[in-house]
Scaffold this active site. Structure first.
Site, PDB file in Angstrom:
ATOM      1  N   GLU A 156      -4.758   2.383  -4.149  1.00 38.69           N
ATOM      2  CA  GLU A 156      -3.299   2.474  -4.077  1.00 38.69           C
ATOM      3  C   GLU A 156      -2.664   1.181  -3.566  1.00 38.69           C
ATOM      4  O   GLU A 156      -1.518   1.179  -3.125  1.00 38.69           O
ATOM      5  CB  GLU A 156      -2.895   3.648  -3.168  1.00 38.69           C
ATOM      6  N   ASP A 185      -2.172   9.778 -10.134  1.00 42.79           N
ATOM      7  CA  ASP A 185      -2.169   8.724 -11.155  1.00 42.79           C
ATOM      8  C   ASP A 185      -0.750   8.446 -11.645  1.00 42.79           C
ATOM      9  O   ASP A 185      -0.352   7.287 -11.826  1.00 42.79           O
ATOM     10  CB  ASP A 185      -3.047   9.132 -12.338  1.00 42.79           C
ATOM     11  N   ASN A 195      -2.733  12.890  -2.908  1.00 41.25           N
ATOM     12  CA  ASN A 195      -3.700  13.408  -3.881  1.00 41.25           C
ATOM     13  C   ASN A 195      -4.191  14.791  -3.487  1.00 41.25           C
ATOM     14  O   ASN A 195      -4.375  15.673  -4.336  1.00 41.25           O
ATOM     15  CB  ASN A 195      -4.890  12.455  -4.000  1.00 41.25           C
ATOM     16  N   ASP A 222       0.844  -1.191   0.000  1.00 39.93           N
ATOM     17  CA  ASP A 222       0.000   0.000   0.000  1.00 39.93           C
ATOM     18  C   ASP A 222       0.879   1.240   0.000  1.00 39.93           C
ATOM     19  O   ASP A 222       1.851   1.329   0.774  1.00 39.93           O
ATOM     20  CB  ASP A 222      -0.910   0.002   1.230  1.00 39.93           C
ATOM     21  N   HIS A 256      -5.059  14.807  -8.436  1.00 33.69           N
ATOM     22  CA  HIS A 256      -5.248  13.433  -8.924  1.00 33.69           C
ATOM     23  C   HIS A 256      -4.386  13.080 -10.130  1.00 33.69           C
ATOM     24  O   HIS A 256      -3.934  11.924 -10.219  1.00 33.69           O
ATOM     25  CB  HIS A 256      -6.730  13.201  -9.230  1.00 33.69           C
TER      26      HIS A 256
END
Length: 310
Positions: free
Chosen positions: A219, A193, A184, A176, A189
């Site tokens: 994630e 990404d 974010n 994770d 975002h």
């Protein structure tokens, strides 16, 4: 195209072979149904032109056998009958034939059937290619290009069955990205990404070709490490964790100032013959422990017995 002609009559075979080759196709001939079936399995021709009545497998049995083996391919089947009776034609179509011609064989008639066969088999080839591409697309995460949970469920089931049968070890590591929500929030975002793509690339580049790397969700990533005990998996995952940190992706919301990764590991072994569901639960609990320990660390499932470290 490659065309198989099956006929116990020598003259009929010669006429058919000449017609096929004059149409620009490769021709393979068989004098009976059994030989035709062997040649079909060996060469996998696109078209089979088979006599209805011949020694060994007759034309109907040959058609049924061919249809039973097809998955992502299609063979165009032409049945040759002596009289073209309605009963023979209907029986042939029910057995899987696409078309029929009557004896004595007319080269022009066969040529027209081969033109149709070329169109039909080309269409089936295109459809098979599209189906394969769609099946692969359905098993890929569009963002990271890693395999997704659908592919994971298929792969890990096969691995579990193999491990149970042959007594092989394997490990799973649930990873994770630490404090990804705050990442974010801080950077947006699109940056999130891009960060996930970078983490995915790093995990994939540090995995062996026999291992699996999957986007598990959000994630989270899952590593499936074939023939790895807990101790071997720990070293592999530690290298992956260090590699993610070494990318140096700026994250001012983390104490180290860069994006990091936490992971929890569980292992299947002779001393811990757990189901895949149990292994994933154990890896999830271990990941929670790694988070609780301060993140950017790797934790092992507490259920791991001493033999996992041999």
């Amino acid at each position: 195209m490659k065309v198989l002609v099956a006929d116990d009559d020598y003259v009929s075979r010669l006429v058919a072979k000449a017609a096929v080759e004059q149409s620009g196709h490769e021709c393979i001939v068989a004098a009976d149904g059994d030989a035709a079936w062997e040649l079909f399995q060996l060469h996998r021709p696109e078209v089979v032109v088979t006599d209805l009545k011949m020694p060994g497998l007759d034309g109907l049995a040959l058609c049924r056998a061919i249809r039973a083996t097809e998955k992502n391919s299609y063979t165009y089947l032409v049945l040759v009958t002596s009289h073209g009776s309605q009963d023979d034609v209907l029986a042939g179509l029910e057995a899987g034939a696409d078309d029929y011609v009557t004896k004595p064989l007319d080269p022009f008639t066969l040529h027209t059937r081969l033109l149709v066969a070329l169109r039909v088999t080309s269409l089936h080839t295109d459809l098979a290619r599209y189906r394969t591409a769609l099946a692969e697309q359905a098993r890929r995460d569009p963002l990271t290009k890693l395999h997704n949970r659908l592919k994971l469920s298929e792969d890990i089931e096969r691995l579990q069955n193999s491990s149970e049968r042959y007594g092989q070890d394997y490990s799973v590591a649930l990873c994770d990205v630490d404090n990804f929500k705050s990442y974010n929030d801080l950077y947006g975002h699109p940056a999130g990404d891009a960060a996930l793509q970078a983490v995915a690339d790093t995990l994939a580049s540090h995995a062996r070709t026999s291992d699996g790397v999957y986007r598990y969700g959000g994630e989270e990533f899952l590593l499936v490490l074939h023939n790895q005990t807990m101790s071997g998996a720990r070293m592999a995952v530690e290298r992956a964790r260090a590699a993610v940190q070494a990318m140096g992706i700026l994250h001012s919301g983390r104490p180290l100032g860069v994006l990091t990764l936490s992971a929890g590991i569980s292992a299947y072994s002779s001393g811990h013959r757990a189901s895949t569901e149990q292994l994933l639960k154990e890896a999830d609990v271990a990941l929670y422990a790694a988070k609780a320990a301060g993140r950017n660390t790797v934790a092992e499932a507490e259920t791991a017995s001493a033999d996992l470290h041999r």
